[in-house]
Design a protein around this motif. Structure first.
Motif, PDB file in Angstrom:
ATOM      1  N   ALA A  91       0.633  -1.269  -0.096  1.00  0.00           N
ATOM      2  CA  ALA A  91       0.437  -0.107  -0.503  1.00  0.00           C
ATOM      3  C   ALA A  91       0.938   1.488   0.184  1.00  0.00           C
ATOM      4  CB  ALA A  91      -1.000   0.069   1.158  1.00  0.00           C
ATOM      5  N   GLN A  92       2.266   1.314   0.504  1.00  0.00           N
ATOM      6  CA  GLN A  92       2.930   2.368   0.498  1.00  0.00           C
ATOM      7  C   GLN A  92       3.936   2.109  -1.046  1.00  0.00           C
ATOM      8  OE1 GLN A  92       3.503   4.738   2.608  1.00  0.00           O
ATOM      9  NE2 GLN A  92       1.596   4.119   3.745  1.00  0.00           N
ATOM     10  N   PRO A  93       3.626   3.432  -2.167  1.00  0.00           N
ATOM     11  CA  PRO A  93       4.684   2.855  -2.910  1.00  0.00           C
ATOM     12  C   PRO A  93       5.606   2.720  -2.953  1.00  0.00           C
ATOM     13  CG  PRO A  93       2.799   4.522  -3.258  1.00  0.00           C
ATOM     14  CD  PRO A  93       3.156   3.666  -1.865  1.00  0.00           C
ATOM     15  N   ALA A  94       6.716   3.812  -2.137  1.00  0.00           N
ATOM     16  CA  ALA A  94       8.750   3.166  -1.377  1.00  0.00           C
ATOM     17  C   ALA A  94       8.346   2.419  -1.201  1.00  0.00           C
ATOM     18  CB  ALA A  94       8.551   4.978  -0.605  1.00  0.00           C
ATOM     19  N   ALA A  95       7.603   1.353  -0.683  1.00  0.00           N
ATOM     20  CA  ALA A  95       7.811   0.318   0.145  1.00  0.00           C
ATOM     21  C   ALA A  95       7.890  -0.764  -0.560  1.00  0.00           C
ATOM     22  CB  ALA A  95       7.579   0.639   1.650  1.00  0.00           C
ATOM     23  N   VAL A  96       7.211  -1.064  -1.151  1.00  0.00           N
ATOM     24  CA  VAL A  96       7.357  -1.778  -1.820  1.00  0.00           C
ATOM     25  C   VAL A  96       8.217  -2.863  -1.674  1.00  0.00           C
ATOM     26  CG1 VAL A  96       6.143  -3.377  -4.449  1.00  0.00           C
ATOM     27  CG2 VAL A  96       5.182  -1.325  -3.787  1.00  0.00           C
ATOM     28  N   PRO A  97       8.001  -4.730  -1.773  1.00  0.00           N
ATOM     29  CA  PRO A  97       9.164  -4.900  -1.567  1.00  0.00           C
ATOM     30  C   PRO A  97       9.544  -6.010  -2.914  1.00  0.00           C
ATOM     31  CG  PRO A  97       7.339  -5.769  -0.261  1.00  0.00           C
ATOM     32  CD  PRO A  97       6.974  -4.934  -1.042  1.00  0.00           C
ATOM     33  N   GLY A  98      10.916  -5.936  -2.888  1.00  0.00           N
ATOM     34  CA  GLY A  98      11.108  -6.964  -4.215  1.00  0.00           C
ATOM     35  C   GLY A  98      12.561  -6.422  -4.683  1.00  0.00           C
ATOM     36  N   SER A  99      12.858  -5.161  -4.428  1.00  0.00           N
ATOM     37  CA  SER A  99      13.857  -4.875  -5.122  1.00  0.00           C
ATOM     38  C   SER A  99      14.902  -4.567  -3.900  1.00  0.00           C
ATOM     39  CB  SER A  99      13.796  -3.290  -5.692  1.00  0.00           C
ATOM     40  OG  SER A  99      13.445  -2.123  -4.267  1.00  0.00           O
ATOM     41  N   TYR A 100      14.662  -4.470  -2.589  1.00  0.00           N
ATOM     42  CA  TYR A 100      15.959  -4.664  -1.618  1.00  0.00           C
ATOM     43  C   TYR A 100      15.712  -5.889  -0.452  1.00  0.00           C
ATOM     44  CZ  TYR A 100      11.671  -3.154   0.764  1.00  0.00           C
ATOM     45  OH  TYR A 100      10.394  -2.778   1.388  1.00  0.00           O
ATOM     46  N   ARG A 101      16.427  -5.772   0.205  1.00  0.00           N
ATOM     47  CA  ARG A 101      17.112  -6.273   1.471  1.00  0.00           C
ATOM     48  C   ARG A 101      16.890  -5.383   2.781  1.00  0.00           C
ATOM     49  NH1 ARG A 101      20.748  -9.810  -0.093  1.00  0.00           N
ATOM     50  NH2 ARG A 101      19.823 -11.424  -0.359  1.00  0.00           N
ATOM     51  N   LEU A 102      16.066  -6.082   4.205  1.00  0.00           N
ATOM     52  CA  LEU A 102      15.974  -5.141   4.991  1.00  0.00           C
ATOM     53  C   LEU A 102      15.552  -6.191   6.175  1.00  0.00           C
ATOM     54  CD1 LEU A 102      13.784  -1.812   5.774  1.00  0.00           C
ATOM     55  CD2 LEU A 102      13.506  -4.109   6.815  1.00  0.00           C
ATOM     56  N   VAL A 103      16.555  -6.598   7.206  1.00  0.00           N
ATOM     57  CA  VAL A 103      15.687  -6.862   8.012  1.00  0.00           C
ATOM     58  C   VAL A 103      15.392  -5.803   9.298  1.00  0.00           C
ATOM     59  CG1 VAL A 103      16.843  -8.403  10.430  1.00  0.00           C
ATOM     60  CG2 VAL A 103      17.703  -8.809   8.129  1.00  0.00           C
ATOM     61  N   ALA A 104      14.429  -6.349   9.662  1.00  0.00           N
ATOM     62  CA  ALA A 104      13.466  -5.363  10.866  1.00  0.00           C
ATOM     63  C   ALA A 104      13.177  -6.150  12.605  1.00  0.00           C
ATOM     64  CB  ALA A 104      12.302  -4.218  10.511  1.00  0.00           C
ATOM     65  N   GLN A 105      12.627  -5.720  13.765  1.00  0.00           N
ATOM     66  CA  GLN A 105      11.951  -6.543  14.598  1.00  0.00           C
ATOM     67  C   GLN A 105      10.564  -5.811  14.456  1.00  0.00           C
ATOM     68  OE1 GLN A 105      15.466  -6.956  17.354  1.00  0.00           O
ATOM     69  NE2 GLN A 105      15.669  -9.254  16.753  1.00  0.00           N
ATOM     70  N   LEU A 106      10.198  -6.272  15.353  1.00  0.00           N
ATOM     71  CA  LEU A 106       8.757  -5.871  15.350  1.00  0.00           C
ATOM     72  C   LEU A 106       7.694  -6.445  17.009  1.00  0.00           C
ATOM     73  CD1 LEU A 106       6.566  -7.009  13.029  1.00  0.00           C
ATOM     74  CD2 LEU A 106       7.227  -5.122  13.026  1.00  0.00           C
ATOM     75  N   ARG A 107       7.439  -4.833  17.960  1.00  0.00           N
ATOM     76  CA  ARG A 107       7.066  -5.554  19.374  1.00  0.00           C
ATOM     77  C   ARG A 107       5.793  -6.238  19.148  1.00  0.00           C
ATOM     78  NH1 ARG A 107      10.259  -7.208  23.137  1.00  0.00           N
ATOM     79  NH2 ARG A 107      12.781  -6.606  23.045  1.00  0.00           N
ATOM     80  N   ILE A 108       5.109  -6.879  19.047  1.00  0.00           N
ATOM     81  CA  ILE A 108       2.878  -6.874  19.405  1.00  0.00           C
ATOM     82  C   ILE A 108       2.666  -7.005  20.780  1.00  0.00           C
ATOM     83  CG2 ILE A 108       1.330  -8.015  17.822  1.00  0.00           C
ATOM     84  CD1 ILE A 108       3.376  -9.017  16.006  1.00  0.00           C
ATOM     85  N   ASP A 109       1.676  -6.463  20.906  1.00  0.00           N
ATOM     86  CA  ASP A 109       1.545  -6.845  22.195  1.00  0.00           C
ATOM     87  C   ASP A 109      -0.045  -7.374  22.261  1.00  0.00           C
ATOM     88  OD1 ASP A 109      -1.003  -4.737  21.701  1.00  0.00           O
ATOM     89  OD2 ASP A 109      -0.835  -3.386  22.673  1.00  0.00           O
ATOM     90  N   ASP A 110      -0.198  -7.151  23.036  1.00  0.00           N
ATOM     91  CA  ASP A 110      -1.295  -8.308  23.895  1.00  0.00           C
ATOM     92  C   ASP A 110      -2.969  -8.216  23.239  1.00  0.00           C
ATOM     93  OD1 ASP A 110      -2.462  -6.871  25.303  1.00  0.00           O
ATOM     94  OD2 ASP A 110      -1.549  -7.779  27.264  1.00  0.00           O
ATOM     95  N   LYS A 111      -2.646  -6.817  22.595  1.00  0.00           N
ATOM     96  CA  LYS A 111      -3.950  -6.650  21.651  1.00  0.00           C
ATOM     97  C   LYS A 111      -3.949  -6.931  19.837  1.00  0.00           C
ATOM     98  CE  LYS A 111      -5.739  -3.842  25.135  1.00  0.00           C
ATOM     99  NZ  LYS A 111      -5.967  -2.132  25.489  1.00  0.00           N
ATOM    100  N   GLY A 112      -2.847  -6.718  19.624  1.00  0.00           N
ATOM    101  CA  GLY A 112      -2.186  -7.177  18.732  1.00  0.00           C
ATOM    102  C   GLY A 112      -1.242  -6.077  18.129  1.00  0.00           C
TER     103      GLY A 112
END
Length: 247
Positions: free
Chosen positions: A164-185
């Motif tokens: 949904a974000q034109p600048a973030a569309v995957p396929g042309s780059y490599r990236l590693v990130a970590q997500l913290r998700i709370d007990d409500k999702g």
């Protein structure tokens, strides 16, 4: 309509520790250094030590991103490593005797996995039982149906958010990130571990991930933070953003 996820896509979930070198150099200089180190020998002087510490030191020396499921590292000690080695050879030697091996998914990225067990005759399957291979985990996320279903949901939501974000569309780059998700999702924090190479794209990716709408909180047994790995298309990796429903 719920969209399906292809395991060979560019996005993977890994419940793991991430070992990476961080420097203040620009992305182009970082990539040049990685390419040089990946191709040539690097000097190592690492004693035998807890494997998590050894991998951290290895990542610092080589500037590679090393992803390792946390439970695999517990109680394991690395082999000593001294001398000049290509990074791939060095990592193999570091893991010698641990029961683990490295799978390189790119020139600057490796995932630590368990060595396969020696093949043994399989007992006769009971009528109506599921093949053993179907119960194995994928992409480092747990071995039960609830965890695998959550991983599939999270992958699908990330695909939607990034596409949904034109600048973030995957396929042309490599990236590693970590997500913290709370007990409500709710995604409450996004930590960028390895840059995509463009600050503007990194910012768009972080915004997209923070705005994700998840169906539920992580089930029991999914360690946090959850690590995501975005891969460029090629070498068996393919990806297309889902088309909007026409109805």
């Amino acid at each position: 309509m719920r969209r399906s996820w292809t395991p060979t896509g560019v996005l993977a979930l890994i419940a793991c520790l991430v070992f990476a070198a961080f420097t203040a150099r620009c992305a182009e200089a970082q990539q040049a250094a990685r390419d040089s180190r990946a191709a040539g020998a690097v000097h190592f002087d690492l004693p035998a030590q807890p494997l998590s510490q050894a991998l951290q030191a290895f990542a610092h020396v080589t500037e590679l991103v090393v992803l390792a499921p946390a439970p695999l590292l517990e109680g394991r000690t690395s082999a000593a490593l001294a001398g000049d080695y290509a990074p791939r050879d060095a990592l193999e030697q570091l893991l010698a005797g641990t029961g683990l091996r490295a799978e390189f998914t790119g020139p600057d990225e490796a995932i630590i996995v368990a060595q396969p067990e020696p093949a043994a005759p399989a007992p006769p399957a009971a009528a109506g039982s599921e093949p053993a291979s179907a119960a194995q985990s994928a992409d480092g996320i747990g071995g039960n149906d609830e965890q695998r279903a959550y991983a599939a949901m999270l992958q699908a939501r990330m695909t939607e958010a990034l596409c949904a974000q034109p600048a973030a569309v995957p396929g042309s780059y490599r990236l590693v990130a970590q997500l913290r998700i709370d007990d409500k999702g709710t995604v409450v924090a996004v930590n960028l571990v390895a840059s995509s190479g463009l600050a503007s794209r990194d910012a768009a990716i972080v915004r997209a991930l923070r705005r994700m709408k998840l169906d539920s909180a992580p089930p029991a047994g999914v360690p946090e933070p959850v690590t995501i790995l975005l891969r460029p298309v090629g070498n068996g990796v393919h990806f297309h953003c889902p088309q909007p429903d026409s109805n």
